[in-house]
Design an enzyme around this catalytic site. Structure first.
Site, short mmCIF file in Angstrom:
data_model
loop_
_atom_site.label_atom_id
_atom_site.label_comp_id
_atom_site.label_asym_id
_atom_site.label_seq_id
_atom_site.Cartn_x
_atom_site.Cartn_y
_atom_site.Cartn_z
N GLY A 83 0.76 -1.05 0.05
CA GLY A 83 0.10 0.07 -0.17
C GLY A 83 0.71 1.30 0.09
O GLY A 83 0.55 2.04 -0.87
N ASN A 95 -7.20 5.02 9.05
CA ASN A 95 -6.78 3.69 9.62
C ASN A 95 -6.62 3.79 11.14
O ASN A 95 -7.02 2.51 11.73
CB ASN A 95 -5.37 3.46 9.17
CG ASN A 95 -4.44 4.66 9.04
OD1 ASN A 95 -4.93 5.73 8.59
ND2 ASN A 95 -3.49 4.74 10.01
N GLN A 137 -7.84 0.35 4.21
CA GLN A 137 -8.16 -0.14 5.30
C GLN A 137 -10.04 -0.35 4.95
O GLN A 137 -10.34 -1.22 5.70
CB GLN A 137 -8.48 0.91 6.43
CG GLN A 137 -7.02 1.36 6.96
CD GLN A 137 -6.68 0.05 7.98
OE1 GLN A 137 -7.50 -0.56 8.50
NE2 GLN A 137 -5.20 0.17 8.08
N SER A 150 -4.02 -2.83 -0.41
CA SER A 150 -2.93 -3.62 0.10
C SER A 150 -3.19 -4.94 0.60
O SER A 150 -4.34 -5.23 1.13
CB SER A 150 -2.21 -2.87 1.31
OG SER A 150 -1.39 -3.65 2.08
N THR A 200 11.48 -6.88 -10.68
CA THR A 200 10.97 -8.36 -10.76
C THR A 200 9.75 -8.42 -9.96
O THR A 200 9.86 -8.06 -8.77
CB THR A 200 11.97 -9.33 -10.52
OG1 THR A 200 13.03 -9.23 -11.39
CG2 THR A 200 11.38 -10.68 -10.67
N CYS A 223 2.20 1.76 13.97
CA CYS A 223 2.55 0.99 12.67
C CYS A 223 3.77 0.90 12.06
O CYS A 223 4.31 -0.01 11.87
CB CYS A 223 1.44 0.96 11.65
SG CYS A 223 1.23 2.29 10.63
N1 PLP Z 1 -2.73 3.08 3.91
C1 PLP Z 1 -3.47 2.84 4.94
C2 PLP Z 1 -4.71 3.68 5.22
C3 PLP Z 1 -2.78 1.97 5.86
O1 PLP Z 1 -3.70 1.78 6.88
C4 PLP Z 1 -1.64 1.35 5.62
C5 PLP Z 1 -0.92 0.30 6.48
O2 PLP Z 1 -1.02 0.45 7.65
C6 PLP Z 1 -1.01 1.80 4.31
C7 PLP Z 1 -1.46 2.53 3.57
C8 PLP Z 1 0.36 1.09 3.98
O3 PLP Z 1 0.19 -0.27 3.51
P1 PLP Z 1 1.24 -1.20 3.45
O4 PLP Z 1 1.38 -1.77 4.83
O5 PLP Z 1 0.88 -2.28 2.73
O6 PLP Z 1 2.57 -0.58 3.06
#
Ligand code: PLP
Length: 375
Positions: free
Chosen positions: A70, A147, A177, A197, A235, A322
């Site tokens: 993501g 999130n 999310q 994601s 790749t 996170c």
């Molecule tokens: N966008 C949102 C709203 C998210 O909650 C997250 C992950 O916490 C991401 C993007 C990032 O995604 P990824 O963990 O796949 O890089």
């Protein structure tokens, strides 16, 4: 033991794991090659692309660009749009760091970046977004849902208003999310760029996709061998992409059931908890994803709560925890006008596809016990 951190990541589905296994074994080819072993991998990627396009209603499979998750899809959407003409970015203050930091990067490259405030529920006003758009704006980026709080943004209204007043500015939404709970479908009116994601929907980590509407102006941000029609070199993670397609299809097929079960878990959790201990539901009056419960426990610091919950076997999170594992003060809550001492007493619980009203009630019992035993 209650795992209540599905918004951070959710377990991989069994059908995803078994679909991936051959590509982690015998079918190991590099899809960019020309021989039979390579073709097996290439076919798997193209089939995954077709299946994902069909699942979200995209007219053309090539509108799906595979990325390393993501974060990368958000970077491609924001920086890729801004780079096209060093154009401007308009985005609300509560976006994920993947969007906000990409916007800051675009600013360093010379783009004009406007960060639009939100109301006390964390919702952005479509009028404020539209009025921030200028002739310099390359992309408007508004997440489908937040999130931390689960609060849903009026993305359809924003897209409609911006297009009707400002013409065809590129609209991006981060649906990372929201994907399991809300109908993410491509239509003429939907955003031009959509981030999804894998690991938030039962797929693997480190793989995701950006839907790119045919004709959208986008510069690549990762340069190299020209994979993904030059839009994302490198790749392919073939196994990851195969797993992602299974997870996307399953999330779409099971959405109604997910909303019913997970919604029952979350509602029961909040109801039972409120009956036992004092809690405040963040943005309780706003439209929220069924999976998220962001709560304040007055008088109890989030760090204390999280450690005690962990000791009781409950996984939850706080703030923007996170990335580094540290609990930073939440800029999302700050943008909503929530005082730092209130934010410091707030914890996010998030439910997943295995939950239901019974597990929600059990979670409330344990969390109430932990919080009740604290000063
Ligand atoms: N966008 C949102 C709203 C998210 O909650 C997250 C992950 O916490 C991401 C993007 C990032 O995604 P990824 O963990 O796949 O890089």
């Amino acid at each position: 033991m209650p795992y209540l951190d599905h918004a951070a990541t959710t377990p991989m589905r069994d059908d995803v794991r078994s679909a991936m296994a051959p590509y982690q074994g015998d079918r190991f080819g590099n899809p960019s090659g020309v021989h039979t072993v390579a073709r097996v991998a290439k076919n798997a990627i193209e089939e995954a692309r077709e299946r994902i396009a069909a699942a979200i209603g995209a007219a053309r499979p090539l509108e799906i660009v595979f990325t390393g998750g993501g974060t990368e899809a958000d970077n491609l959407a924001i920086a890729g749009s801004a780079l096209f003409r060093t154009g401007g970015v308009v985005t609300p203050a509560v976006e994920h760091a993947a969007v906000l930091e990409s916007a800051r990067f675009a600013r360093r490259l010379g783009s004009e970046v406007t960060v639009v405030p939100v109301d006390s529920s964390g919702v952005v006003d479509p009028e404020e977004i539209a009025s921030a758009v200028t002739d310099q704006t390359a992309v408007v980026s508004v997440m489908t849902a937040n999130n931390e709080t689960g609060v849903i943004q009026p993305i359809d209204a924003i897209a409609r208003l911006v297009r009707s007043t400002r013409g065809r500015v590129t609209i991006h939404t981060d649906a990372v999310q929201a994907f399991p709970s809300l109908p993410i479908r491509v239509t003429d009116d939907s955003p031009d760029l959509i981030t999804v994601s894998g690991h938030k929907i039962g797929g693997p980590k480190g793989v995701g996709f950006l839907f790119v509407r045919n004709g959208t102006e986008l510069e690549p941000v990762i340069h190299g061998g020209g994979q993904e029609l030059g839009r994302r070199s490198g790749t392919h993670d073939v196994a990851g992409i195969v797993g992602l397609a299974v997870a996307v299809e399953a999330a779409v097929a099971e959405r109604e059931q997910y909303v019913n079960r997970v919604g029952a878990a979350r509602d029961r959790f909040e109801h039972d908890l409120a009956a036992r201990i004092p809690i405040e539901v963040t943005a309780g009056g706003a439209d929220r994803l069924v999976s998220h419960s962001h709560l304040r426990f007055p008088g109890i610091r989030a760090e204390t709560m999280l450690v005690r919950l962990d000791l009781a076997g409950v996984a939850a999170s706080a703030g923007a925890a996170c990335h580094s594992g540290a609990i930073a003060t939440s800029y999302v809550l700050a943008a909503m006008g929530i005082a730092p001492d209130v934010a410091a007493e707030s914890v996010r619980f998030s439910f997943g596809r295995g939950d239901d009203a019974v597990s929600g009630a059990e979670a409330a019992r344990i969390v109430a016990e932990v919080a009740g035993g604290l000063p």
